[in-house]
Structure formats: C-alpha cells, structure tokens
Scaffold this motif. Structure first.
Motif, PDB file in Angstrom:
ATOM      1  N   ILE A  32     -14.059  20.075 -18.733  1.00  0.00           N
ATOM      2  CA  ILE A  32     -12.228  20.797 -18.240  1.00  0.00           C
ATOM      3  C   ILE A  32     -11.831  19.757 -17.990  1.00  0.00           C
ATOM      4  O   ILE A  32     -11.523  19.492 -16.397  1.00  0.00           O
ATOM      5  CB  ILE A  32     -13.021  21.874 -17.264  1.00  0.00           C
ATOM      6  CG1 ILE A  32     -12.080  23.136 -16.932  1.00  0.00           C
ATOM      7  CG2 ILE A  32     -13.282  21.216 -16.066  1.00  0.00           C
ATOM      8  CD1 ILE A  32     -11.479  23.774 -18.139  1.00  0.00           C
ATOM      9  N   LEU A  37      -8.181  23.146 -12.950  1.00  0.00           N
ATOM     10  CA  LEU A  37      -8.804  23.526 -12.089  1.00  0.00           C
ATOM     11  C   LEU A  37      -7.433  23.676 -10.908  1.00  0.00           C
ATOM     12  O   LEU A  37      -7.768  24.637  -9.701  1.00  0.00           O
ATOM     13  CB  LEU A  37      -8.699  22.025 -11.460  1.00  0.00           C
ATOM     14  CG  LEU A  37      -9.717  20.613 -12.086  1.00  0.00           C
ATOM     15  CD1 LEU A  37     -10.137  19.521 -11.135  1.00  0.00           C
ATOM     16  CD2 LEU A  37     -10.671  21.491 -12.959  1.00  0.00           C
ATOM     17  N   CYS A  39      -6.428  27.116 -10.917  1.00  0.00           N
ATOM     18  CA  CYS A  39      -7.139  28.678 -11.036  1.00  0.00           C
ATOM     19  C   CYS A  39      -7.516  29.158  -9.981  1.00  0.00           C
ATOM     20  O   CYS A  39      -7.917  28.847  -9.762  1.00  0.00           O
ATOM     21  CB  CYS A  39      -8.030  28.352 -12.668  1.00  0.00           C
ATOM     22  SG  CYS A  39      -9.408  28.460 -12.099  1.00  0.00           S
ATOM     23  N   THR A  41      -9.430  31.626  -9.916  1.00  0.00           N
ATOM     24  CA  THR A  41     -10.811  32.299 -10.379  1.00  0.00           C
ATOM     25  C   THR A  41     -11.214  31.609 -11.547  1.00  0.00           C
ATOM     26  O   THR A  41     -10.374  31.165 -12.354  1.00  0.00           O
ATOM     27  CB  THR A  41     -10.796  33.824 -10.298  1.00  0.00           C
ATOM     28  OG1 THR A  41     -10.303  34.365 -11.565  1.00  0.00           O
ATOM     29  CG2 THR A  41     -10.264  34.697  -9.618  1.00  0.00           C
ATOM     30  N   PHE A  42     -12.286  31.892 -11.716  1.00  0.00           N
ATOM     31  CA  PHE A  42     -13.118  31.505 -12.692  1.00  0.00           C
ATOM     32  C   PHE A  42     -12.585  31.408 -14.076  1.00  0.00           C
ATOM     33  O   PHE A  42     -13.082  31.038 -15.524  1.00  0.00           O
ATOM     34  CB  PHE A  42     -14.530  30.496 -12.540  1.00  0.00           C
ATOM     35  CG  PHE A  42     -14.677  29.896 -11.699  1.00  0.00           C
ATOM     36  CD1 PHE A  42     -14.174  28.328 -11.210  1.00  0.00           C
ATOM     37  CD2 PHE A  42     -15.478  30.046 -10.593  1.00  0.00           C
ATOM     38  CE1 PHE A  42     -14.191  27.748 -10.584  1.00  0.00           C
ATOM     39  CE2 PHE A  42     -15.383  29.225  -9.372  1.00  0.00           C
ATOM     40  CZ  PHE A  42     -15.454  28.047  -9.487  1.00  0.00           C
ATOM     41  N   LEU A  45     -11.437  29.863 -18.161  1.00  0.00           N
ATOM     42  CA  LEU A  45     -12.440  28.612 -18.278  1.00  0.00           C
ATOM     43  C   LEU A  45     -12.936  28.577 -19.667  1.00  0.00           C
ATOM     44  O   LEU A  45     -12.648  27.355 -19.651  1.00  0.00           O
ATOM     45  CB  LEU A  45     -12.874  27.906 -16.703  1.00  0.00           C
ATOM     46  CG  LEU A  45     -12.185  27.956 -15.909  1.00  0.00           C
ATOM     47  CD1 LEU A  45     -13.319  26.913 -14.795  1.00  0.00           C
ATOM     48  CD2 LEU A  45     -10.702  27.005 -16.093  1.00  0.00           C
ATOM     49  N   ARG A  86     -16.108  18.004  -9.901  1.00  0.00           N
ATOM     50  CA  ARG A  86     -15.662  19.666  -9.621  1.00  0.00           C
ATOM     51  C   ARG A  86     -16.462  20.542 -10.533  1.00  0.00           C
ATOM     52  O   ARG A  86     -17.323  20.056 -11.378  1.00  0.00           O
ATOM     53  CB  ARG A  86     -14.453  19.999 -10.903  1.00  0.00           C
ATOM     54  CG  ARG A  86     -14.857  19.078 -12.375  1.00  0.00           C
ATOM     55  CD  ARG A  86     -13.717  19.243 -13.333  1.00  0.00           C
ATOM     56  NE  ARG A  86     -12.857  17.991 -12.491  1.00  0.00           N
ATOM     57  CZ  ARG A  86     -11.938  17.312 -13.303  1.00  0.00           C
ATOM     58  NH1 ARG A  86     -11.034  17.577 -14.287  1.00  0.00           N
ATOM     59  NH2 ARG A  86     -11.375  16.057 -12.356  1.00  0.00           N
ATOM     60  N   GLU A  87     -17.870  21.509  -9.754  1.00  0.00           N
ATOM     61  CA  GLU A  87     -17.679  23.127 -10.511  1.00  0.00           C
ATOM     62  C   GLU A  87     -17.662  23.764 -11.544  1.00  0.00           C
ATOM     63  O   GLU A  87     -17.112  24.172 -12.062  1.00  0.00           O
ATOM     64  CB  GLU A  87     -18.105  23.742  -8.945  1.00  0.00           C
ATOM     65  CG  GLU A  87     -16.907  24.512  -8.514  1.00  0.00           C
ATOM     66  CD  GLU A  87     -17.665  25.005  -6.995  1.00  0.00           C
ATOM     67  OE1 GLU A  87     -18.220  25.824  -7.578  1.00  0.00           O
ATOM     68  OE2 GLU A  87     -16.656  25.869  -6.585  1.00  0.00           O
ATOM     69  N   HIS A  88     -15.477  23.190 -11.838  1.00  0.00           N
ATOM     70  CA  HIS A  88     -15.353  24.095 -12.982  1.00  0.00           C
ATOM     71  C   HIS A  88     -16.054  23.431 -14.052  1.00  0.00           C
ATOM     72  O   HIS A  88     -15.767  24.347 -14.841  1.00  0.00           O
ATOM     73  CB  HIS A  88     -13.991  23.648 -12.851  1.00  0.00           C
ATOM     74  CG  HIS A  88     -13.338  23.841 -11.679  1.00  0.00           C
ATOM     75  ND1 HIS A  88     -13.563  23.134 -11.053  1.00  0.00           N
ATOM     76  CD2 HIS A  88     -11.883  25.324 -11.560  1.00  0.00           C
ATOM     77  CE1 HIS A  88     -12.540  23.965  -9.523  1.00  0.00           C
ATOM     78  NE2 HIS A  88     -11.837  24.667 -10.138  1.00  0.00           N
ATOM     79  N   GLN A  91     -18.848  25.807 -14.607  1.00  0.00           N
ATOM     80  CA  GLN A  91     -18.287  27.560 -14.341  1.00  0.00           C
ATOM     81  C   GLN A  91     -18.259  27.480 -15.967  1.00  0.00           C
ATOM     82  O   GLN A  91     -17.731  28.380 -16.921  1.00  0.00           O
ATOM     83  CB  GLN A  91     -17.274  27.653 -13.847  1.00  0.00           C
ATOM     84  CG  GLN A  91     -17.794  27.948 -12.031  1.00  0.00           C
ATOM     85  CD  GLN A  91     -18.337  28.857 -12.324  1.00  0.00           C
ATOM     86  OE1 GLN A  91     -17.835  30.132 -12.784  1.00  0.00           O
ATOM     87  NE2 GLN A  91     -19.044  29.439 -10.742  1.00  0.00           N
ATOM     88  N   ALA A  92     -16.879  26.918 -16.966  1.00  0.00           N
ATOM     89  CA  ALA A  92     -15.964  26.736 -18.439  1.00  0.00           C
ATOM     90  C   ALA A  92     -17.218  27.216 -18.561  1.00  0.00           C
ATOM     91  O   ALA A  92     -17.299  27.255 -20.145  1.00  0.00           O
ATOM     92  CB  ALA A  92     -15.291  25.526 -18.330  1.00  0.00           C
TER      93      ALA A  92
END
Length: 204
Positions: A32, A37, A39, A41-42, A45, A86-88, A91-92
């Motif tokens: 991602i 990043l 955003c 909220t997630f 994504l 990054r936890e994104h 999540q993505a």
C-alpha cells in the motif's frame, strides 16, 4: 474485488481460491503506497492494494486476473511485509478479500498486525511454497481449504501441503482471543461488575 466481510471470533479454517504474488522482500510500501496513508479510515484501501505494481502492468498483475477475484488466500515468498510497520498493509489486503497468507517468512511487525485482524500467516519451506505456487498457477480458479489445526492447505483435487503456524497465534485464532472487541463483549457482565466495584468510578 469483493465486498469484504471481516472475521470475528474463533477461526479454524477458510475455504476459497488463492492468489499468488511471487517475489522476495515485498515491502509494505509496495503493498500500500505511502500516499494512501493519509486516509482517516481504512475504508477503500482494498482498491489501492499494490496500486503502483498494478499500474505498471495494467490488467496483468496477479490481483487483476479475473479467475482470482474473490480469492481469500494470498501465497507469497520470503520476508513478505518488510519495511515500514504501517498497519495499512494488512488492512488493505483484508479489504481486498484476503483472510490468510502463506509464505516462506514474514516481517515480524507485519505478522503481528495480521494477527490483530484475524489473518493467520502460515509459513512453509521454500520448496513447499514453490510447489503450492506452481499448482495454483496451473489451476488458478481451483478451490482450496486451509486449516489451522493441523496447519495445512488442501486443493480440491486432493493435493495437500503441510504448513506451520506458531503455537501462540494458533491458540489465539482458534479460541478467538485475537479478537479483542468480541472478547470484551463476551465478558460484558464481568466488566460491569468490576467497574461498579472501583471506588474512583463510584465516588467512594
């Protein structure tokens, strides 16, 4: 890409199709890109996962192949999810539809971020992963089943590969302990009793 239904509670197995994203050292910036990043909220994504890689090969990236749309298992190679913490990234992947990942190894923080979302990260030897990737390349639309105990993946044609899943994460996933929200809701009465007994919450 499908509309995801997020996991909750105990996780024992999953069924579906798989998508292979081959290559070592695929980092979170590829999963991602940093520009996403910002955003709040997630949500959304999932549409941006591997955005730059997919833009370089329009319609040719593994995630864009029609036969793997709706896939729930991601099969990768060595050191997947390295780089930024990054936890994104998980999540993505989850919002694209991924519910489990099989690879040779994972970056530690990525692994932990996946566990917090109820996404098991299975490991296997180099040869095992290559064999599984080869079988999926030959029949990408084939259904499979992934089990946590014992840790294994089995294709609908009967071929099976043993996997590894650390005992701590396996126990958390099988019991639902990974899901902090559900754990709190399940113990609501106990929490209320504890809160009523706390002096600083009750003026005594």
């Amino acid at each position: 890409m499908t509309s995801p239904s997020f996991p909750m509670g105990p996780i024992t197995e999953l069924r579906g199709r798989a998508v292979v994203v081959a290559g070592d050292d695929i980092d979170t910036d590829r999963i991602i890109p940093a520009r996403f990043l910002k955003c709040v909220t997630f949500d959304g994504l999932g549409e941006q996962v591997f955005a730059d890689d997919r833009a370089e090969r329009p319609g040719e990236h593994p995630l864009d192949r029609p036969e793997v749309q709706g896939a729930s298992l991601l099969v990768v190679n060595r050191n997947f999810g390295c780089g930024s913490s990054r936890e994104h990234a998980p999540q993505a992947l989850m919002r694209w539809g991924i519910r489990a990942v099989v690879g040779e190894s994972f970056a530690e923080i990525f692994y932990g971020n996946c566990l917090a979302l109820g996404i098991p990260c299975f490991t296997a030897s180099h040869d095992t992963v290559l064999s599984l990737q080869s079988a999926l390349a030959a029949a990408p639309a084939q259904e499979l089943q992934v089990s946590l105990d014992p840790a294994a993946v089995e294709l609908s044609d009967g071929r099976r590969w043993d996997l590894e899943l650390q005992s701590g994460p396996r126990q958390m996933l099988l019991t639902g302990q990974w899901d902090a929200t559900s754990q709190l809701l399940a113990h609501g009465a106990e929490l209320e009793r504890t809160a009523r007994a706390l002096p600083y919450l009750n003026g005594f």
